[in-house]
Scaffold this active site. Structure first.
Site, PDB file in Angstrom:
ATOM      1  N   CYS A 120       1.535 -11.818 -11.496  1.00  0.00           N
ATOM      2  CA  CYS A 120       0.529 -11.454 -12.310  1.00  0.00           C
ATOM      3  C   CYS A 120      -0.212 -12.611 -12.432  1.00  0.00           C
ATOM      4  O   CYS A 120       0.001 -13.636 -12.301  1.00  0.00           O
ATOM      5  CB  CYS A 120       1.180 -10.916 -13.450  1.00  0.00           C
ATOM      6  SG  CYS A 120       0.084 -10.004 -14.507  1.00  0.00           S
ATOM      7  N   CYS A 122      -1.750 -13.206 -15.741  1.00  0.00           N
ATOM      8  CA  CYS A 122      -2.078 -13.421 -17.064  1.00  0.00           C
ATOM      9  C   CYS A 122      -1.553 -14.931 -17.537  1.00  0.00           C
ATOM     10  O   CYS A 122      -2.139 -15.243 -18.491  1.00  0.00           O
ATOM     11  CB  CYS A 122      -1.623 -12.056 -17.951  1.00  0.00           C
ATOM     12  SG  CYS A 122       0.299 -12.163 -17.836  1.00  0.00           S
ATOM     13  N   CYS A 130      -4.647  -9.887 -16.920  1.00  0.00           N
ATOM     14  CA  CYS A 130      -3.717  -9.789 -15.652  1.00  0.00           C
ATOM     15  C   CYS A 130      -4.610  -9.741 -14.454  1.00  0.00           C
ATOM     16  O   CYS A 130      -4.025  -9.873 -13.369  1.00  0.00           O
ATOM     17  CB  CYS A 130      -3.003  -8.646 -15.761  1.00  0.00           C
ATOM     18  SG  CYS A 130      -1.968  -8.664 -16.972  1.00  0.00           S
ATOM     19  N   LYS A 195       4.381   0.691 -16.182  1.00  0.00           N
ATOM     20  CA  LYS A 195       4.433  -0.160 -17.294  1.00  0.00           C
ATOM     21  C   LYS A 195       3.419   0.053 -18.268  1.00  0.00           C
ATOM     22  O   LYS A 195       2.407   0.349 -17.869  1.00  0.00           O
ATOM     23  CB  LYS A 195       3.999  -1.726 -16.701  1.00  0.00           C
ATOM     24  CG  LYS A 195       4.017  -2.659 -17.673  1.00  0.00           C
ATOM     25  CD  LYS A 195       3.456  -4.104 -16.823  1.00  0.00           C
ATOM     26  CE  LYS A 195       3.341  -4.982 -18.061  1.00  0.00           C
ATOM     27  NZ  LYS A 195       3.080  -6.590 -17.320  1.00  0.00           N
ATOM     28  N   ARG A 205       4.370 -12.938 -25.124  1.00  0.00           N
ATOM     29  CA  ARG A 205       3.330 -13.409 -24.906  1.00  0.00           C
ATOM     30  C   ARG A 205       3.070 -14.773 -25.486  1.00  0.00           C
ATOM     31  O   ARG A 205       2.357 -15.625 -25.199  1.00  0.00           O
ATOM     32  CB  ARG A 205       2.020 -12.446 -25.315  1.00  0.00           C
ATOM     33  CG  ARG A 205       2.165 -11.139 -24.579  1.00  0.00           C
ATOM     34  CD  ARG A 205       0.978 -10.184 -24.835  1.00  0.00           C
ATOM     35  NE  ARG A 205       1.065  -9.101 -24.017  1.00  0.00           N
ATOM     36  CZ  ARG A 205       0.474  -7.840 -24.339  1.00  0.00           C
ATOM     37  NH1 ARG A 205      -0.326  -7.791 -25.332  1.00  0.00           N
ATOM     38  NH2 ARG A 205       0.593  -6.969 -23.126  1.00  0.00           N
ATOM     39  N   ARG A 217      -4.688  -4.754 -23.165  1.00  0.00           N
ATOM     40  CA  ARG A 217      -4.275  -4.429 -21.679  1.00  0.00           C
ATOM     41  C   ARG A 217      -4.388  -2.864 -21.439  1.00  0.00           C
ATOM     42  O   ARG A 217      -4.073  -2.429 -20.483  1.00  0.00           O
ATOM     43  CB  ARG A 217      -2.857  -4.967 -21.323  1.00  0.00           C
ATOM     44  CG  ARG A 217      -2.611  -6.416 -21.499  1.00  0.00           C
ATOM     45  CD  ARG A 217      -1.828  -6.657 -20.469  1.00  0.00           C
ATOM     46  NE  ARG A 217      -0.941  -8.115 -21.019  1.00  0.00           N
ATOM     47  CZ  ARG A 217      -1.811  -9.433 -20.913  1.00  0.00           C
ATOM     48  NH1 ARG A 217      -2.955  -9.443 -20.700  1.00  0.00           N
ATOM     49  NH2 ARG A 217      -1.152 -10.568 -21.297  1.00  0.00           N
ATOM     50  N   GLU A 233       2.281   7.273 -10.891  1.00  0.00           N
ATOM     51  CA  GLU A 233       2.413   6.021 -10.741  1.00  0.00           C
ATOM     52  C   GLU A 233       3.212   5.480  -9.942  1.00  0.00           C
ATOM     53  O   GLU A 233       3.170   4.666  -8.660  1.00  0.00           O
ATOM     54  CB  GLU A 233       2.487   5.083 -12.028  1.00  0.00           C
ATOM     55  CG  GLU A 233       1.236   4.816 -12.757  1.00  0.00           C
ATOM     56  CD  GLU A 233       0.315   3.750 -12.252  1.00  0.00           C
ATOM     57  OE1 GLU A 233       0.467   3.257 -10.992  1.00  0.00           O
ATOM     58  OE2 GLU A 233      -0.823   3.345 -12.944  1.00  0.00           O
ATOM     59  N   LYS A 248       9.216  -0.053 -17.958  1.00  0.00           N
ATOM     60  CA  LYS A 248       9.050  -1.062 -18.749  1.00  0.00           C
ATOM     61  C   LYS A 248       8.307  -0.663 -19.990  1.00  0.00           C
ATOM     62  O   LYS A 248       7.107  -0.298 -19.566  1.00  0.00           O
ATOM     63  CB  LYS A 248       8.496  -2.318 -18.248  1.00  0.00           C
ATOM     64  CG  LYS A 248       8.141  -3.525 -18.909  1.00  0.00           C
ATOM     65  CD  LYS A 248       7.761  -4.658 -18.212  1.00  0.00           C
ATOM     66  CE  LYS A 248       7.211  -5.595 -19.091  1.00  0.00           C
ATOM     67  NZ  LYS A 248       6.331  -6.550 -18.577  1.00  0.00           N
ATOM     68  N   SER A 274      10.941  -8.490 -24.261  1.00  0.00           N
ATOM     69  CA  SER A 274      11.200  -9.276 -25.336  1.00  0.00           C
ATOM     70  C   SER A 274      11.273  -8.731 -26.750  1.00  0.00           C
ATOM     71  O   SER A 274      11.925  -9.230 -27.491  1.00  0.00           O
ATOM     72  CB  SER A 274       9.942 -10.478 -25.247  1.00  0.00           C
ATOM     73  OG  SER A 274       8.894  -9.656 -25.331  1.00  0.00           O
ATOM     74  N   TYR A 313      17.013 -10.375 -21.253  1.00  0.00           N
ATOM     75  CA  TYR A 313      17.504 -11.863 -21.946  1.00  0.00           C
ATOM     76  C   TYR A 313      18.847 -11.858 -22.527  1.00  0.00           C
ATOM     77  O   TYR A 313      19.263 -12.779 -22.691  1.00  0.00           O
ATOM     78  CB  TYR A 313      16.617 -12.075 -23.197  1.00  0.00           C
ATOM     79  CG  TYR A 313      14.680 -11.951 -22.713  1.00  0.00           C
ATOM     80  CD1 TYR A 313      14.258 -12.864 -21.843  1.00  0.00           C
ATOM     81  CD2 TYR A 313      14.177 -10.660 -22.695  1.00  0.00           C
ATOM     82  CE1 TYR A 313      13.069 -12.531 -21.307  1.00  0.00           C
ATOM     83  CE2 TYR A 313      12.900 -10.492 -22.406  1.00  0.00           C
ATOM     84  CZ  TYR A 313      12.378 -11.563 -21.453  1.00  0.00           C
ATOM     85  OH  TYR A 313      11.076 -11.442 -20.873  1.00  0.00           O
TER      86      TYR A 313
HETATM   87  C1  PBG Z   1       3.104 -10.182 -17.102  1.00  0.00           C
HETATM   88  C2  PBG Z   1       4.287  -9.508 -17.970  1.00  0.00           C
HETATM   89  C3  PBG Z   1       4.468  -9.247 -19.412  1.00  0.00           C
HETATM   90  C4  PBG Z   1       5.802  -8.999 -19.323  1.00  0.00           C
HETATM   91  C5  PBG Z   1       6.347  -9.149 -18.172  1.00  0.00           C
HETATM   92  N1  PBG Z   1       5.293  -9.665 -17.109  1.00  0.00           N
HETATM   93  C6  PBG Z   1       3.411  -9.440 -20.304  1.00  0.00           C
HETATM   94  C7  PBG Z   1       2.407  -8.256 -20.468  1.00  0.00           C
HETATM   95  O1  PBG Z   1       2.194  -7.586 -19.600  1.00  0.00           O
HETATM   96  O2  PBG Z   1       1.717  -8.392 -21.550  1.00  0.00           O
HETATM   97  C8  PBG Z   1       6.437  -8.680 -20.721  1.00  0.00           C
HETATM   98  C9  PBG Z   1       8.016  -8.952 -20.678  1.00  0.00           C
HETATM   99  C10 PBG Z   1       8.577  -9.007 -21.809  1.00  0.00           C
HETATM  100  O3  PBG Z   1       8.018  -8.583 -22.948  1.00  0.00           O
HETATM  101  O4  PBG Z   1       9.598  -9.458 -22.021  1.00  0.00           O
HETATM  102  N2  PBG Z   1       1.950  -9.345 -17.004  1.00  0.00           N
END
Ligand code: PBG
Length: 326
Positions: A120, A122, A130, A195, A205, A217, A233, A248, A274, A313
């Site tokens: 990615c 970003c 991204c 996603k 982030r 996004r 998708e 996700k 996260s 995690y």
């Molecule tokens: C990159 C990406 C993100 C996450 C994984 N890859 C952030 C986003 O899309 O804003 C999030 C992972 C997480 O929150 O643990 N694009």
């Protein structure tokens, strides 16, 4: 005859019976541990909103990988914090970029560790989106080329699998072609196929310093209200050559995991993100829940919904838990 005739409690009487009929199991070998790599030496910065998760310099990363292997966690996914950012995310595919160096050193030290990379832009763009921009929108097709270069540079550095998370249309096909043309036809693509544009990514982030500097996004990540669109998708990514489909976030989208499981025969991964991690940690710190039990129950629910692989995690904590209880 005694009423009721069938008594489900018979098989719940003790742990031997319960484990005999248990339908879902988690194994450490199906967990992927996300790692954040930063420049410098001997750096280990705890992420405030993700207690127990650190940004690591490459030397520290190697120790972390060894610890994972000892616990039976054989897979990591890497996220990079580059020294410099620019408008087109050049750092993402730099030959000596943070991720490229990290992959090389990690595979040198622990060749048996399976290294997946997040593909990615970003973390590498100064605007935090991204992809690259035209005006204020992300330019889909120009971004594809940069993503393919990025994935290829990861494979060249020694990555075992690439995982595009950008949500540009057509990126799986573009990455597949770039890998195949350069003799990396054996490198699988784990696509972040479904996603959602989610507030659960907040702590990530902060960790990766990649919040968009303007807007959000929602013009590329999916609307949380949509489930049929998730099937579309996923179908597109299967047709473009994805090897593993990811959903996700995980817990708020268990219905999506379950639908994908029913409709596709590829392995399904789910990313316990996260914010989902942070909520459990925060409540446990306050003594409001038993953090370990809630972790185990949560990961189990993701597995039960149909995920084969869980990115979390909690990977190390869960592996320890399985070792002690299992
Ligand atoms: C990159 C990406 C993100 C996450 C994984 N890859 C952030 C986003 O899309 O804003 C999030 C992972 C997480 O929150 O643990 N694009």
């Amino acid at each position: 005859m005694v009423f009721p005739e069938y008594r489900p409690r018979r098989l719940r009487r003790n742990e031997t019976f319960r484990s005999l009929i248990r339908e879902t199991q988690i194994s450490a070998s199906q967990l992927i541990y996300p790692l954040f790599v930063m420049p410098g030496k001997n750096k280990r910065e705890e992420i405030p909103s993700m207690p127990g998760v650190f940004r690591l310099s490459i030397d520290q990363l190697k120790n972390e990988a060894e610890e994972c292997l000892q616990l039976g966690v054989q897979s990591v996914i890497l996220f990079g914090l580059p020294e410099k950012k620019d408008a087109v995310g050049s750092g993402a595919h730099a030959k000596d970029g943070i991720i490229q160096r990290a992959i090389k050193e990690l595979k040198n030290k622990a060749p048996e560790m399976m290294v997946t990379t997040d593909v990615c832009l970003c973390e590498y763009t100064d605007h935090g989106h991204c992809g690259c921009l035209i005006g204020n929108t992300v330019d889909n097709d120009a971004t594809l080329e940069i993503l393919a270069k990025t994935a290829l540079s990861h494979a060249q550095a020694g990555a075992d699998m690439v995982a595009p998370s950008d949500m540009m249309d057509g990126r799986v096909a573009e990455i597949r072609a770039a890998l195949d043309e350069n003799n990396f036809d054996m490198i699988p693509i784990m696509s972040y196929a479904v996603k959602y544009a989610s507030a659960f990514y907040g702590p990530f982030r902060d960790a990766a310093n990649c919040a968009p500097q303007f807007g959000d996004r929602r013009s590329y990540q999916m609307d949380p209200a949509n489930s049929r669109e998730a099937m579309r998708e996923a179908t597109l990514d299967v047709d473009e050559g994805a090897d593993i489909l990811m959903v996700k976030p995980a817990v708020a989208y268990l219905d999506i995991i379950s639908r994908l499981r029913d409709e596709f025969d590829l392995p399904i991964a789910a990313y316990h993100v996260s914010g989902e991690y942070a909520m459990i940690k925060a409540a446990a710190e306050r003594g409001w829940i038993d953090g370990e039990q809630v972790m185990a129950e949560t990961l189990l629910s993701i597995k039960r919904a149909g995920a084969d692989i869980i990115l979390t995690y909690f990977a190390k904590d869960m592996a320890r838990y399985l070792r002690n209880k299992g």
